[in-house]
Design a protein around this motif. Sequence first.
Motif, short mmCIF file in Angstrom:
data_model
loop_
_atom_site.label_atom_id
_atom_site.label_comp_id
_atom_site.label_asym_id
_atom_site.label_seq_id
_atom_site.Cartn_x
_atom_site.Cartn_y
_atom_site.Cartn_z
N ILE A 126 0.84 -1.21 0.00
CA ILE A 126 0.00 0.00 0.00
C ILE A 126 0.87 1.25 0.00
O ILE A 126 0.66 2.19 -0.78
N GLN A 127 1.87 1.27 0.87
CA GLN A 127 2.71 2.45 1.01
C GLN A 127 3.57 2.70 -0.22
O GLN A 127 3.84 3.84 -0.58
N GLN A 128 3.97 1.64 -0.89
CA GLN A 128 4.86 1.79 -2.04
C GLN A 128 4.13 2.13 -3.33
O GLN A 128 4.64 2.90 -4.15
N TYR A 129 2.94 1.56 -3.51
CA TYR A 129 2.33 1.63 -4.83
C TYR A 129 1.05 2.46 -4.93
O TYR A 129 0.67 2.88 -6.02
N LEU A 130 0.36 2.70 -3.82
CA LEU A 130 -0.84 3.53 -3.92
C LEU A 130 -0.46 5.00 -3.92
O LEU A 130 0.47 5.42 -3.24
N THR A 131 -1.21 5.77 -4.68
CA THR A 131 -0.92 7.19 -4.78
C THR A 131 -2.05 8.01 -4.17
O THR A 131 -3.20 7.57 -4.14
N ASP A 132 -1.71 9.17 -3.65
CA ASP A 132 -2.75 10.06 -3.14
C ASP A 132 -2.92 11.27 -4.06
O ASP A 132 -3.48 12.29 -3.68
N SER A 133 -2.43 11.12 -5.30
CA SER A 133 -2.59 12.18 -6.30
C SER A 133 -2.69 11.56 -7.68
O SER A 133 -2.36 10.40 -7.88
N VAL A 134 -3.15 12.35 -8.64
CA VAL A 134 -3.22 11.93 -10.04
C VAL A 134 -2.55 13.02 -10.87
O VAL A 134 -2.95 14.19 -10.81
N ALA A 135 -1.53 12.64 -11.62
CA ALA A 135 -0.77 13.60 -12.42
C ALA A 135 -0.29 14.77 -11.56
O ALA A 135 -0.26 15.92 -12.01
N GLY A 136 0.04 14.45 -10.31
CA GLY A 136 0.55 15.49 -9.43
C GLY A 136 -0.51 16.37 -8.81
O GLY A 136 -0.19 17.32 -8.09
N LYS A 137 -1.78 16.04 -9.03
CA LYS A 137 -2.88 16.86 -8.49
C LYS A 137 -3.53 16.12 -7.32
O LYS A 137 -3.80 14.93 -7.39
N SER A 138 -3.79 16.89 -6.25
CA SER A 138 -4.40 16.29 -5.07
C SER A 138 -5.89 16.03 -5.30
O SER A 138 -6.48 16.52 -6.28
N ALA A 139 -6.49 15.29 -4.37
CA ALA A 139 -7.93 15.02 -4.47
C ALA A 139 -8.73 16.32 -4.43
O ALA A 139 -9.73 16.46 -5.15
N ASP A 140 -8.32 17.28 -3.61
CA ASP A 140 -9.02 18.57 -3.56
C ASP A 140 -8.97 19.28 -4.90
O ASP A 140 -9.97 19.86 -5.37
N GLN A 141 -7.79 19.28 -5.52
CA GLN A 141 -7.64 19.94 -6.82
C GLN A 141 -8.47 19.24 -7.89
O GLN A 141 -9.11 19.90 -8.72
N ILE A 142 -8.46 17.92 -7.89
CA ILE A 142 -9.26 17.17 -8.86
C ILE A 142 -10.74 17.43 -8.64
O ILE A 142 -11.51 17.60 -9.60
N SER A 143 -11.15 17.52 -7.38
CA SER A 143 -12.54 17.82 -7.07
C SER A 143 -12.94 19.18 -7.63
O SER A 143 -14.04 19.36 -8.17
N GLN A 144 -12.04 20.15 -7.50
CA GLN A 144 -12.30 21.49 -8.04
C GLN A 144 -12.46 21.43 -9.56
O GLN A 144 -13.39 22.04 -10.12
N LEU A 145 -11.58 20.73 -10.23
CA LEU A 145 -11.66 20.63 -11.69
C LEU A 145 -12.95 19.97 -12.14
O LEU A 145 -13.58 20.41 -13.12
N ILE A 146 -13.37 18.92 -11.42
CA ILE A 146 -14.63 18.26 -11.75
C ILE A 146 -15.80 19.23 -11.55
O ILE A 146 -16.74 19.29 -12.35
N GLY A 147 -15.73 19.99 -10.46
CA GLY A 147 -16.77 20.99 -10.21
C GLY A 147 -16.85 22.03 -11.32
O GLY A 147 -17.95 22.40 -11.77
N TYR A 148 -15.69 22.49 -11.78
CA TYR A 148 -15.67 23.46 -12.88
C TYR A 148 -16.26 22.84 -14.14
O TYR A 148 -17.04 23.47 -14.87
#
Length: 201
Positions: A149-171
Amino acid sequence: MRTLSGQGGSDIDQVLAQGMSKLESFGRLMTLYQEWAGDYPNATSPDSLIDEYLQQEGMSVAGLRAYASTLSSELTSTLTDQATDQQAKLAQLQTLWTNSAAATAATYAQSQASTGISTGTTSLATTSTTVGAAADTLEQIVTAKVTTIQQYLTDSVAGKSADQISQLIGYAKNGFGGASTEEAGNMLRAILPEYPGGSDV
């Protein structure tokens, strides 16, 4: 989203807790994906993923090892001595009772009882060894799971956090709330610095 209910409880819970933060962050990304695409990746929800991860929740390596140690100690200090004593006493039957059908029966009973005591003691010794090995295996499985889990799971996508992705989806879904083209461009560039700007917001 489900969480680890026994954090700080058993030793296994404490190991599992080390991977929960990464797993929960990944679960949030999965939820954002579901909100945008209509379904989770591979139709697997964050809760089902966490359920799989927490299969060993509440188990205790220390408890298993303590049980194996106690059983082994009892075998060494008590049960083995008692078994030897019982077998010695049973062996005396044929000297006390001879030349009769009862003596023959007693000898047979002695043989059966001695075999049973020996088998029972061996069985308990095997149980002790098996439980000790199970504790080692449990620890290895959970540690390997957390490491993965620690090695392979990511908490971002293309360097963007979940908050940032949520904002983009909202836009993308709701627009920019009446903002001008320039303001909308600035809002996008706050998340995507590479966005070139212009009138195509």
